[in-house]
Design a protein around this motif. Structure first.
Motif, PDB file in Angstrom:
ATOM      1  N   ARG A   1      -8.807   2.352  -2.102  1.00 53.80           N
ATOM      2  CA  ARG A   1      -7.978   3.524  -1.882  1.00 53.80           C
ATOM      3  C   ARG A   1      -8.901   4.739  -1.939  1.00 53.80           C
ATOM      4  O   ARG A   1      -9.620   4.926  -2.929  1.00 53.80           O
ATOM      5  N   ALA A   2      -8.902   5.519  -0.851  1.00 54.77           N
ATOM      6  CA  ALA A   2      -9.822   6.643  -0.761  1.00 54.77           C
ATOM      7  C   ALA A   2      -9.175   7.922  -1.257  1.00 54.77           C
ATOM      8  O   ALA A   2      -8.111   8.294  -0.772  1.00 54.77           O
ATOM      9  N   GLY A   3      -9.783   8.567  -2.206  1.00 54.79           N
ATOM     10  CA  GLY A   3      -9.293   9.856  -2.657  1.00 54.79           C
ATOM     11  C   GLY A   3      -9.751  10.952  -1.710  1.00 54.79           C
ATOM     12  O   GLY A   3     -10.465  10.689  -0.737  1.00 54.79           O
ATOM     13  N   GLU A   4      -9.335  12.161  -2.004  1.00 49.25           N
ATOM     14  CA  GLU A   4      -9.703  13.288  -1.164  1.00 49.25           C
ATOM     15  C   GLU A   4     -11.233  13.412  -1.094  1.00 49.25           C
ATOM     16  O   GLU A   4     -11.912  13.344  -2.109  1.00 49.25           O
ATOM     17  N   ASP A   5     -11.753  13.617   0.083  1.00 47.27           N
ATOM     18  CA  ASP A   5     -13.189  13.808   0.326  1.00 47.27           C
ATOM     19  C   ASP A   5     -14.046  12.562   0.088  1.00 47.27           C
ATOM     20  O   ASP A   5     -15.247  12.588   0.337  1.00 47.27           O
ATOM     21  N   SER A   6     -13.456  11.479  -0.425  1.00 45.10           N
ATOM     22  CA  SER A   6     -14.314  10.337  -0.749  1.00 45.10           C
ATOM     23  C   SER A   6     -14.809   9.612   0.500  1.00 45.10           C
ATOM     24  O   SER A   6     -15.868   8.994   0.483  1.00 45.10           O
TER      25      SER A   6
ATOM     26  N   GLY B   1     -15.845   7.437  -5.803  1.00 47.37           N
ATOM     27  CA  GLY B   1     -14.544   7.740  -6.374  1.00 47.37           C
ATOM     28  C   GLY B   1     -13.392   6.948  -5.799  1.00 47.37           C
ATOM     29  O   GLY B   1     -12.232   7.219  -6.105  1.00 47.37           O
ATOM     30  N   MET B   2     -13.695   5.964  -4.973  1.00 48.00           N
ATOM     31  CA  MET B   2     -12.605   5.152  -4.420  1.00 48.00           C
ATOM     32  C   MET B   2     -12.187   4.089  -5.429  1.00 48.00           C
ATOM     33  O   MET B   2     -13.003   3.606  -6.208  1.00 48.00           O
ATOM     34  N   ALA B   3     -10.904   3.736  -5.387  1.00 49.17           N
ATOM     35  CA  ALA B   3     -10.374   2.762  -6.345  1.00 49.17           C
ATOM     36  C   ALA B   3     -10.090   1.436  -5.646  1.00 49.17           C
ATOM     37  O   ALA B   3      -9.555   1.428  -4.538  1.00 49.17           O
TER      38      ALA B   3
ATOM     39  N   LEU C   1       0.831  -1.190   0.000  1.00 46.39           N
ATOM     40  CA  LEU C   1       0.000   0.000   0.000  1.00 46.39           C
ATOM     41  C   LEU C   1       0.872   1.248   0.000  1.00 46.39           C
ATOM     42  O   LEU C   1       1.778   1.380   0.828  1.00 46.39           O
ATOM     43  N   GLU C   2       0.588   2.143  -0.909  1.00 43.29           N
ATOM     44  CA  GLU C   2       1.249   3.443  -0.909  1.00 43.29           C
ATOM     45  C   GLU C   2       0.626   4.283   0.213  1.00 43.29           C
ATOM     46  O   GLU C   2      -0.489   4.012   0.640  1.00 43.29           O
ATOM     47  N   PRO C   3       1.343   5.302   0.687  1.00 48.29           N
ATOM     48  CA  PRO C   3       0.780   6.138   1.746  1.00 48.29           C
ATOM     49  C   PRO C   3      -0.570   6.713   1.321  1.00 48.29           C
ATOM     50  O   PRO C   3      -0.767   7.053   0.157  1.00 48.29           O
ATOM     51  N   GLY C   4      -1.489   6.801   2.261  1.00 51.35           N
ATOM     52  CA  GLY C   4      -2.808   7.321   1.946  1.00 51.35           C
ATOM     53  C   GLY C   4      -3.842   6.693   2.854  1.00 51.35           C
ATOM     54  O   GLY C   4      -3.514   5.997   3.817  1.00 51.35           O
ATOM     55  N   THR C   5      -5.094   6.932   2.524  1.00 46.81           N
ATOM     56  CA  THR C   5      -6.192   6.395   3.327  1.00 46.81           C
ATOM     57  C   THR C   5      -6.933   5.325   2.537  1.00 46.81           C
ATOM     58  O   THR C   5      -7.179   5.480   1.339  1.00 46.81           O
ATOM     59  N   TYR C   6      -7.253   4.252   3.215  1.00 45.01           N
ATOM     60  CA  TYR C   6      -7.933   3.109   2.602  1.00 45.01           C
ATOM     61  C   TYR C   6      -9.210   2.809   3.369  1.00 45.01           C
ATOM     62  O   TYR C   6      -9.232   2.913   4.596  1.00 45.01           O
TER      63      TYR C   6
ATOM     64  N   SER D   1     -21.649  10.085   4.079  1.00 47.44           N
ATOM     65  CA  SER D   1     -22.949  10.751   3.958  1.00 47.44           C
ATOM     66  C   SER D   1     -23.884  10.012   3.013  1.00 47.44           C
ATOM     67  O   SER D   1     -25.063   9.867   3.296  1.00 47.44           O
ATOM     68  N   ARG D   2     -23.357   9.489   1.895  1.00 47.55           N
ATOM     69  CA  ARG D   2     -24.250   8.766   0.972  1.00 47.55           C
ATOM     70  C   ARG D   2     -24.814   7.495   1.569  1.00 47.55           C
ATOM     71  O   ARG D   2     -25.941   7.104   1.298  1.00 47.55           O
ATOM     72  N   ALA D   3     -24.001   6.795   2.374  1.00 46.74           N
ATOM     73  CA  ALA D   3     -24.464   5.541   2.962  1.00 46.74           C
ATOM     74  C   ALA D   3     -25.191   5.777   4.284  1.00 46.74           C
ATOM     75  O   ALA D   3     -25.729   4.837   4.869  1.00 46.74           O
ATOM     76  N   GLY D   4     -25.185   7.022   4.769  1.00 47.18           N
ATOM     77  CA  GLY D   4     -25.854   7.321   6.041  1.00 47.18           C
ATOM     78  C   GLY D   4     -25.178   6.639   7.216  1.00 47.18           C
ATOM     79  O   GLY D   4     -25.841   6.143   8.127  1.00 47.18           O
ATOM     80  N   LEU D   5     -23.841   6.608   7.206  1.00 41.19           N
ATOM     81  CA  LEU D   5     -23.098   5.926   8.275  1.00 41.19           C
ATOM     82  C   LEU D   5     -23.014   6.797   9.526  1.00 41.19           C
ATOM     83  O   LEU D   5     -23.036   8.026   9.439  1.00 41.19           O
TER      84      LEU D   5
END
Ligand SMILES: [Zn+2]
Length: 150
Positions: free
Chosen positions: A117-122, A96-98, A30-35, A128-132
């Motif tokens: 892999r979560a992009g910015e704001d995703s 927008g997540m990959a 995994l490259e640095p980032g949020t997953y 919000s879309r899933a109502g979590l």
């Protein structure tokens, strides 16, 4: 006692490149980032999520190999509103997540993966879309490298 059952999303952040040996899946880089990882806890969200946010456990699921080395972890639950985990996986891509690792956490379904892999704001978009709802237990976990405390 009322057991809260449902599905969940874990957001794991890595400040530096990470390599894990995810059981039968083999090496995952995994490259640095949020997953984001989607899962289900029909046996109880509190028990499952507190386990995910703990460093001391027997490594059993693919995701366990990542939760013990990530720099930060946050958990959201699909509760009381309930979406099946594969629906959460579909929504993650729509936000927008990959797909991050083929076959990760989805041995029992037809999804390509349950790790994204979560992009910015995703992440916020998925929440919000899933109502979590935020997991009411401990939200963050930090490693010894000193990622700042909230
Ligand atoms: Zn699935």
């Amino acid at each position: 006692m009322n057991v809260r059952r449902g599905t969940y999303v874990l957001a794991l952040t890595f400040c530096s490149p990470a390599d894990a040996e995810a059981g039968a899946l083999g090496p995952v880089h995994l490259e640095p980032g949020t997953y984001c990882y989607v899962g289900s806890a029909m046996g109880g969200l509190d028990q499952r999520l507190s386990r995910h946010l703990s460093r001391t456990k027997t490594l059993h699921w693919h995701i366990d190999h990542l939760t013990v080395i990530c720099d930060r972890a946050e958990a959201w639950e699909s509760y009381p509103r309930f979406l099946p985990e594969c629906e959460l996986a579909r929504l993650a891509e729509e936000c927008g997540m990959a797909p991050a690792a083929e076959g990760f956490g989805c041995s029992d379904c037809r999804c390509r993966t349950h790790l994204f892999r979560a992009g910015e704001d995703s992440v916020q978009s998925l929440v919000s879309r899933a109502g979590l709802s935020p997991y009411p237990g401990r939200q963050l976990l930090f490693n010894k490298r000193g990622y700042p405390r909230a």
